[in-house]
Scaffold this active site. Structure first.
Site, PDB file in Angstrom:
ATOM      1  N   LYS A  46       5.425   8.961   8.724  1.00 12.77           N
ATOM      2  CA  LYS A  46       5.436   8.368  10.066  1.00 12.77           C
ATOM      3  C   LYS A  46       6.490   9.006  10.976  1.00 12.77           C
ATOM      4  CE  LYS A  46       2.478   5.222   8.471  1.00 12.77           C
ATOM      5  NZ  LYS A  46       1.055   5.251   8.769  1.00 12.77           N
ATOM      6  N   ASP A  96       9.328   2.661  -0.800  1.00 17.07           N
ATOM      7  CA  ASP A  96       8.345   3.297   0.072  1.00 17.07           C
ATOM      8  C   ASP A  96       8.754   2.998   1.508  1.00 17.07           C
ATOM      9  OD1 ASP A  96       6.231   3.991   1.671  1.00 17.07           O
ATOM     10  OD2 ASP A  96       4.689   3.090   0.412  1.00 17.07           O
ATOM     11  N   TYR A 134       0.849  -1.188   0.000  1.00 16.25           N
ATOM     12  CA  TYR A 134       0.000   0.000   0.000  1.00 16.25           C
ATOM     13  C   TYR A 134       0.881   1.233   0.000  1.00 16.25           C
ATOM     14  CZ  TYR A 134      -3.467   3.433   1.617  1.00 16.25           C
ATOM     15  OH  TYR A 134      -4.288   4.531   1.732  1.00 16.25           O
TER      16      TYR A 134
END
Length: 427
Positions: free
Chosen positions: A267, A239, A144
């Site tokens: 994050k 990613d 994702y």
């Protein structure tokens, strides 16, 4: 009733917010029941609206590597707020955090700050297309990269194939430029390149997958992707929204010793505030506006409060590299002991772990290496396990397709409380 106020709040929320939540997995649809509403957090714990405290193993889905409301981050952020909330102009903080990132992350010279992991990945794809002059990308089933149209693609027929939209609103025209392969399957990737010669701008991959549970790259998989990209003039995008500054100061590139061409972050980089970034070598980043023709912009990009929180967090980690061994060790103890307890109980399981990320899969399978493997696991047992832990004041992600994130605030007390809860689980 354990969650009386949370239940009432959820009923109210559903009147005004689609599904009652602002991100779908929070709705507990996967595990059933009513989501708990959190009022505050500190250290290793989150506290719900009914006054219960939970050992937190999602840590805001990864950012809170230091634990919640770390005093140094809190104080620095409050001091920055006194100076202003948002300027829409350059600040020294942006340069400081970019300097730090380029000094510790391999193979990057320049950084562009954005506001989320989704925005970082979306921008990285646009940059790759602009740099190479090609349209197509390769992504992996189960990975994702945010909710940008190019990433909301599901598999078609065959092992490696053109993708199809898996959300209304994503056009077939967009989907045709996203090619899908199975994670850990280099043959599938090779087949896609054979079918689309000189058309693929980039491969984007979670080097350690975290969005189908924690899935580790097989030996040679990431190096194989690097080799394929080098042979075909294609960019490799890591990613690292989840893994950046969590697996190592230099992220998965450092930990796994594989260099990507473009890296995306989120994050941890924001210290709990909405921040994302993408970074690459200067020759690639120079294609971004205002230097080059690839346009990307954002009013709140480089927001000073978010920059201060992120910079403080990264400096704390950088000045205490032992944090990685501490959280790795805590995660290893949890994984080892949980697996041992389940074995003694006769509950089939497999735990994937790397660094401070782990997932518990209820399965007879000896390995879990891709999305198909995860779908074959016993999610009914997982759902009961989730609610058992919740009742015992342990909070893990409400889905068998997600990852545990361990923070430096998790110590022996929290580990022992968790293992006691696991020991009392019966299915």
């Amino acid at each position: 009733m354990l969650y009386q106020r949370s239940s009432a709040l959820f009923q109210d929320a559903q009147k005004y917010i689609p599904g009652g939540v602002n991100s779908p997995v929070r709705a507990f649809k996967s595990v059933g029941g009513t989501p708990i509403f959190i009022k505050k957090a500190e250290g290793a714990y989150i506290h719900d609206e009914d006054g219960r405290a939970y050992v937190d193993y999602i840590n805001s889905w990864g950012p809170m590597i230091l634990g919640h409301t770390h005093p140094d981050v809190l104080n620095a952020t409050v001091e920055q707020m006194k100076k202003g909330f948002s300027f829409g102009t350059p600040t020294e903080l942006e340069t400081e955090i970019a300097q730090l990132i380029t000094s510790v992350v391999p193979n990057v010279d320049m950084v562009r700050m954005v506001n989320s992991g989704t925005e970082a990945c979306m921008s990285a794809i646009r940059l790759a297309r602009g740099y190479t002059g090609r349209d197509k990308i390769v992504k992996f089933e189960g990975c994702y990269h945010g909710h940008s149209d190019s990433f909301l693609i599901k598999a078609g027929s065959g092992a490696a194939t053109f993708g199809n939209p898996n959300s209304p609103g994503v056009t077939q025209g967009t989907a045709k430029d996203t090619l899908l392969a199975e994670y850990n399957n280099l043959d599938a990737v090779q087949e896609l390149f054979a079918q689309n010669t000189d058309e693929i701008a980039a491969i984007i991959v979670e080097p350690i997958a975290g969005n189908m549970g924690c899935i580790l790259p097989n030996d040679g998989f990431l190096q194989g992707l690097r080799d394929i990209c080098d042979t075909n003039g294609t960019l490799l995008i890591f990613d690292e929204v989840m893994t950046g500054f969590r697996q190592a100061m230099g992220g998965s590139q450092e930990r796994l010793n594989i260099n990507a061409d473009i890296v995306t972050f989120g994050k941890v980089i924001g210290g709990g505030f909405p921040v994302g970034a993408f970074a690459a070598r200067a020759e690639i980043m120079n294609h971004l506006a205002p230097l080059g023709p690839v346009y990307q912009a954002g009013t709140l990009s480089g927001n000073p409060i978010a920059m201060r929180a992120g910079l403080t967090t990264l400096n704390l980690i950088n000045n205490d590299r032992e944090i990685f061994s501490r959280i790795d060790n805590a995660t290893e103890i949890l994984a080892t002991e949980i697996s041992k307890i389940f074995k003694e109980k006769g509950i089939a399981n497999h735990i994937n772990r790397l660094g401070s990320m782990m997932s518990v899969f209820f399965t007879e399978q000896n390995s879990i290496t891709n999305f198909t493997d995860v779908t074959k696991c016993n999610h009914e047992i997982f759902n009961k396990f989730f609610h058992h832990l919740l009742t015992n004041e342990i909070y893990i992600a409400p889905s068998g397709y997600e990852t545990w994130f361990i923070s430096d605030a998790i110590k022996d007390t929290e580990i022992n409380k968790t293992l006691d809860a696991v020991r009392s689980f019966e299915f």
